[in-house]
Design a protein around this motif. Structure first.
Motif, mmCIF file in Angstrom:
data_model
loop_
_atom_site.group_PDB
_atom_site.id
_atom_site.type_symbol
_atom_site.label_atom_id
_atom_site.label_comp_id
_atom_site.label_asym_id
_atom_site.label_seq_id
_atom_site.Cartn_x
_atom_site.Cartn_y
_atom_site.Cartn_z
ATOM 1 N N PHE A 69 0.906 -1.138 0.133
ATOM 2 C CA PHE A 69 -0.157 -0.066 0.061
ATOM 3 C C PHE A 69 0.779 1.228 -0.037
ATOM 4 O O PHE A 69 0.727 2.298 -0.587
ATOM 5 C CB PHE A 69 -0.870 0.158 1.096
ATOM 6 N N ASP A 70 1.859 1.255 0.751
ATOM 7 C CA ASP A 70 2.709 2.522 0.733
ATOM 8 C C ASP A 70 3.591 2.611 -0.520
ATOM 9 O O ASP A 70 3.823 3.641 -1.060
ATOM 10 C CB ASP A 70 3.918 2.349 2.006
ATOM 11 N N ARG A 71 3.980 1.382 -0.945
ATOM 12 C CA ARG A 71 4.555 1.592 -2.299
ATOM 13 C C ARG A 71 3.695 2.111 -3.418
ATOM 14 O O ARG A 71 4.058 3.013 -4.293
ATOM 15 C CB ARG A 71 4.921 -0.009 -2.905
ATOM 16 N N ALA A 72 2.358 1.770 -3.429
ATOM 17 C CA ALA A 72 1.562 2.152 -4.503
ATOM 18 C C ALA A 72 1.466 3.760 -4.190
ATOM 19 O O ALA A 72 1.133 4.337 -5.349
ATOM 20 C CB ALA A 72 0.059 1.754 -4.199
ATOM 21 N N ILE A 73 1.351 4.232 -3.032
ATOM 22 C CA ILE A 73 1.222 5.582 -2.767
ATOM 23 C C ILE A 73 2.486 6.440 -3.248
ATOM 24 O O ILE A 73 2.247 7.470 -3.969
ATOM 25 C CB ILE A 73 0.866 5.842 -1.157
ATOM 26 N N ILE A 74 3.591 5.972 -2.927
ATOM 27 C CA ILE A 74 4.984 6.517 -3.519
ATOM 28 C C ILE A 74 4.907 6.516 -4.987
ATOM 29 O O ILE A 74 5.200 7.562 -5.488
ATOM 30 C CB ILE A 74 6.133 5.703 -2.694
ATOM 31 N N VAL A 98 -3.351 11.274 3.035
ATOM 32 C CA VAL A 98 -2.164 10.968 1.659
ATOM 33 C C VAL A 98 -1.049 11.986 2.240
ATOM 34 O O VAL A 98 0.173 11.492 2.423
ATOM 35 C CB VAL A 98 -2.634 11.240 0.544
ATOM 36 N N ALA A 99 -1.228 13.048 2.464
ATOM 37 C CA ALA A 99 -0.151 14.123 2.791
ATOM 38 C C ALA A 99 0.932 13.630 4.025
ATOM 39 O O ALA A 99 2.059 13.520 4.125
ATOM 40 C CB ALA A 99 -0.560 15.570 3.083
ATOM 41 N N VAL A 100 -0.052 13.013 5.056
ATOM 42 C CA VAL A 100 0.760 12.709 6.204
ATOM 43 C C VAL A 100 1.439 11.297 5.995
ATOM 44 O O VAL A 100 2.579 11.077 6.282
ATOM 45 C CB VAL A 100 -0.175 12.417 7.487
ATOM 46 N N ARG A 101 0.774 10.402 5.210
ATOM 47 C CA ARG A 101 1.481 9.233 4.872
ATOM 48 C C ARG A 101 2.727 9.253 4.242
ATOM 49 O O ARG A 101 3.542 8.544 4.346
ATOM 50 C CB ARG A 101 0.311 8.169 4.454
ATOM 51 N N LEU A 102 2.742 10.155 3.212
ATOM 52 C CA LEU A 102 3.663 10.517 2.259
ATOM 53 C C LEU A 102 4.919 10.913 2.953
ATOM 54 O O LEU A 102 5.962 10.582 2.845
ATOM 55 C CB LEU A 102 3.350 11.536 1.220
ATOM 56 N N VAL A 103 4.698 11.889 3.881
ATOM 57 C CA VAL A 103 5.742 12.574 4.586
ATOM 58 C C VAL A 103 6.399 11.196 5.605
ATOM 59 O O VAL A 103 7.721 11.055 5.763
ATOM 60 C CB VAL A 103 5.194 13.548 5.419
ATOM 61 N N ARG A 104 5.733 10.563 6.219
ATOM 62 C CA ARG A 104 6.137 9.455 7.001
ATOM 63 C C ARG A 104 6.841 8.349 6.269
ATOM 64 O O ARG A 104 7.947 8.027 6.729
ATOM 65 C CB ARG A 104 4.883 8.687 7.770
ATOM 66 N N ILE A 105 6.422 7.997 5.116
ATOM 67 C CA ILE A 105 7.221 6.910 4.322
ATOM 68 C C ILE A 105 8.426 7.746 3.877
ATOM 69 O O ILE A 105 9.341 6.857 4.058
ATOM 70 C CB ILE A 105 6.202 6.628 3.081
#
Length: 73
Positions: free
Chosen positions: A24-29, A52-59
């Motif tokens: 899931f994180d790979r898909a977002i990136i 999405v914004a928060v998750r991207l920063v964390r990833i």
């Protein structure tokens, strides 16, 4: 030549880091690297734009992924 080698190493490192992400994180990136806006990534993933914004920063922070998707251009 040295710049091409450096860019090649950066690209290889980025690919390695992305390959280690959860699907899931790979898909977002990958969507982010395609320069999709957060609202489109949200629509695709079912997350809110804020999530999405928060998750991207964390990833990106956790995996040392460059903050600028155009860094490899």
């Amino acid at each position: 030549m040295a710049t091409e080698e450096h860019s090649g190493r950066q690209t290889a490192m980025l690919h390695e880091r992305i390959s280690r992400l959860e699907p899931f994180d790979r898909a977002i990136i990958l969507l982010w690297l395609e320069n999709l806006p957060y609202d489109e990534i949200a629509a695709i993933t079912g997350l809110s734009t804020k999530a999405v914004a928060v998750r991207l920063v964390r990833i990106k922070e956790k995996n040392e992924i460059p903050l600028n998707p155009n860094i490899l251009s």
